[in-house]
Scaffold this motif. Sequence first.
Motif, mmCIF file in Angstrom:
data_model
loop_
_atom_site.group_PDB
_atom_site.id
_atom_site.type_symbol
_atom_site.label_atom_id
_atom_site.label_comp_id
_atom_site.label_asym_id
_atom_site.label_seq_id
_atom_site.Cartn_x
_atom_site.Cartn_y
_atom_site.Cartn_z
ATOM 1 N N UNK A 216 0.842 -1.192 0.000
ATOM 2 C CA UNK A 216 0.000 0.000 0.000
ATOM 3 C C UNK A 216 0.880 1.246 0.000
ATOM 4 N N UNK A 217 0.566 2.179 -0.883
ATOM 5 C CA UNK A 217 1.265 3.459 -0.967
ATOM 6 C C UNK A 217 0.234 4.574 -0.861
ATOM 7 N N UNK A 218 0.711 5.793 -0.677
ATOM 8 C CA UNK A 218 -0.161 6.959 -0.788
ATOM 9 C C UNK A 218 0.007 7.521 -2.182
ATOM 10 N N UNK A 219 -1.101 7.612 -2.909
ATOM 11 C CA UNK A 219 -1.017 8.060 -4.296
ATOM 12 C C UNK A 219 -2.389 8.521 -4.766
ATOM 13 N N UNK A 220 -2.456 8.915 -6.015
ATOM 14 C CA UNK A 220 -3.716 9.339 -6.608
ATOM 15 C C UNK A 220 -3.453 10.159 -7.856
ATOM 16 N N UNK A 221 -4.300 9.982 -8.864
ATOM 17 C CA UNK A 221 -4.214 10.766 -10.086
ATOM 18 C C UNK A 221 -5.025 12.044 -9.901
ATOM 19 N N UNK A 222 -4.333 13.162 -9.740
ATOM 20 C CA UNK A 222 -4.973 14.448 -9.466
ATOM 21 C C UNK A 222 -5.022 15.246 -10.771
ATOM 22 N N UNK A 283 -0.861 18.791 -1.660
ATOM 23 C CA UNK A 283 -1.407 18.800 -3.019
ATOM 24 C C UNK A 283 -2.739 19.551 -3.079
ATOM 25 N N UNK A 284 -3.506 19.493 -1.989
ATOM 26 C CA UNK A 284 -4.741 20.281 -1.939
ATOM 27 C C UNK A 284 -4.436 21.769 -2.020
ATOM 28 N N UNK A 285 -3.293 22.184 -1.460
ATOM 29 C CA UNK A 285 -2.942 23.603 -1.440
ATOM 30 C C UNK A 285 -2.669 24.163 -2.828
ATOM 31 N N UNK A 286 -2.419 23.293 -3.800
ATOM 32 C CA UNK A 286 -2.188 23.768 -5.169
ATOM 33 C C UNK A 286 -3.461 24.351 -5.773
ATOM 34 N N UNK A 287 -4.595 23.906 -5.304
ATOM 35 C CA UNK A 287 -5.868 24.384 -5.839
ATOM 36 C C UNK A 287 -6.844 23.237 -5.974
ATOM 37 N N UNK A 288 -8.105 23.573 -6.137
ATOM 38 C CA UNK A 288 -9.149 22.547 -6.214
ATOM 39 C C UNK A 288 -9.045 21.806 -7.549
ATOM 40 N N UNK A 289 -8.812 20.487 -7.526
ATOM 41 C CA UNK A 289 -8.706 19.725 -8.773
ATOM 42 C C UNK A 289 -10.081 19.383 -9.342
ATOM 43 N N UNK A 290 -10.079 18.989 -10.606
ATOM 44 C CA UNK A 290 -11.297 18.474 -11.213
ATOM 45 C C UNK A 290 -11.641 17.096 -10.652
ATOM 46 N N UNK A 291 -10.608 16.348 -10.327
ATOM 47 C CA UNK A 291 -10.822 14.991 -9.803
ATOM 48 C C UNK A 291 -9.533 14.511 -9.164
ATOM 49 N N UNK A 292 -9.672 13.574 -8.242
ATOM 50 C CA UNK A 292 -8.523 12.906 -7.669
ATOM 51 C C UNK A 292 -8.056 13.484 -6.352
ATOM 52 N N UNK A 293 -7.455 12.624 -5.533
ATOM 53 C CA UNK A 293 -6.908 13.038 -4.253
ATOM 54 C C UNK A 293 -5.924 11.974 -3.785
ATOM 55 N N UNK A 294 -4.949 12.375 -2.991
ATOM 56 C CA UNK A 294 -3.990 11.432 -2.429
ATOM 57 C C UNK A 294 -4.677 10.575 -1.374
ATOM 58 N N UNK A 295 -4.516 9.259 -1.486
ATOM 59 C CA UNK A 295 -5.131 8.340 -0.535
ATOM 60 C C UNK A 295 -4.384 7.011 -0.591
ATOM 61 N N UNK A 296 -4.591 6.115 0.372
ATOM 62 C CA UNK A 296 -3.939 4.805 0.322
ATOM 63 C C UNK A 296 -4.411 4.008 -0.892
ATOM 64 N N UNK A 297 -3.461 3.405 -1.598
ATOM 65 C CA UNK A 297 -3.769 2.616 -2.781
ATOM 66 C C UNK A 297 -2.809 1.440 -2.862
ATOM 67 N N UNK A 298 -3.258 0.387 -3.511
ATOM 68 C CA UNK A 298 -2.365 -0.714 -3.811
ATOM 69 C C UNK A 298 -1.422 -0.276 -4.931
#
Length: 462
Positions: A216-222, A283-298
Amino acid sequence: MAMSHPSAATAAAARALRTALRGSVLVAGDSAYESARQVWNGAIDRRPAAVVRCADESDVVHAVRVARHHGLPLSVRGGGHDWAGRAVREGGLVLDLSEMRAVTVDPAGRTVQFQGGARAGDVLGATSPFGLAPVTGTVKAVGVTGLLLGGGYGLLAGRHGLAVDNLIEARVVLADGRAVTANAAENPDLYWALRGGGGNFGVVTSMRCRVHPIGTVLSGMILHPAERAVDVLRGHRDIIADAPDELTVLTGFFGGPDGRPLIFLLPVWCGELEQGRDLADRFDAIGKPLAGRVCPMDYANVLGMFDQAVVDGRPTEMGTRSVAEPTDEVIDILAGAAHEATSPLSGLYVHHFHGAASRVPETDTPFATRRDHLQIEIAACWEPADDGEKHRRWAREVSQRLSEHALPGGYPNLLGADELPRTVAHFGPNADRLLKTKDRYDPDHVFSAVASLDPTTTDPGD
């Protein structure tokens, strides 16, 4: 295109091979020949004399010997994803390893052995049940061997280096047909050359590499709209400026579902999860994304995020530039490239090189660009029915604009066959040693389909 008929030499070679091999031999006129000569890049249209689908190392040995006896030039295909199509040599014999994909895991020793045609997804699929992960590129479909031979940027570079930095041992069939082992103790000069020196030294039939305890890593397509490209890329710059080894961040742009470009951020935190919890806030501080957020993922799911972008048969031209840092000028060029892209299928992928990858001394492997940098992958892609010239021009113009801000050389896996000076510049102080190693293991330059350092090689088979 009219069907060509095998020459006398090709027919004789095919007969010799068919009597000795476990695998299959395909020549023009055979039902599977047309599909066998195709590679990932649909812009490549070459007709080899024969395609040998090797079943094992013994097949490779026989094929090399027969090709030399009959005077047929050689090229080697693993995953077939080299954009320049160097896996398929016009009029030559293709050693196709795509059916050699077996993977064996040693969980106690944290190593994996895989055959020369294995893809990243094959290796990851075998190691994941043990909570282990290999260092590969960013796409499951791409062959691991070819990627590693040129370097191997990926999502674990900060903590575990390039793919080449994890190679322990390789089996190689040399130009004279001998199969040898290359490691730190046995054929150490060949082992050194394989770790970033390209595929000019023989046919790599298997590799053994280190793997790492990553599940498990912390990741996400933002995803952000291209209109915010400058702000997003500046935010990315702030984050990577003090990134620990555990954090590697891929960024760039690609076309969204409606065809308009999207800027993406793909961070991967592969350390203790609790230590990376503030990543989401950064990453949230960069601005509101259209989709995606950092979270635990395989991690296996992270590595599959770009699979849909790698479509067989789609025409492609690629370029590469590396920059020491994302200055305002570089950011403006990248943002402009996103807006000016001539195809929604095109993209830019900015690979983060730092941490463990940058601490390897530049002469320890042929891959000499060991300072912190960003490798910019320029990918012009279009539909087969399109006129490709405008898309090629876009890629070349982006590369040219970046050139005045770029480090010397370029990533060999993405350089074209006509870019020898940049290849030499990439190897830097290692170029002479590579040439000497080439002369020792392949003095007749049998393996010249891959762009080499040899200035006398005028037909690289591109």
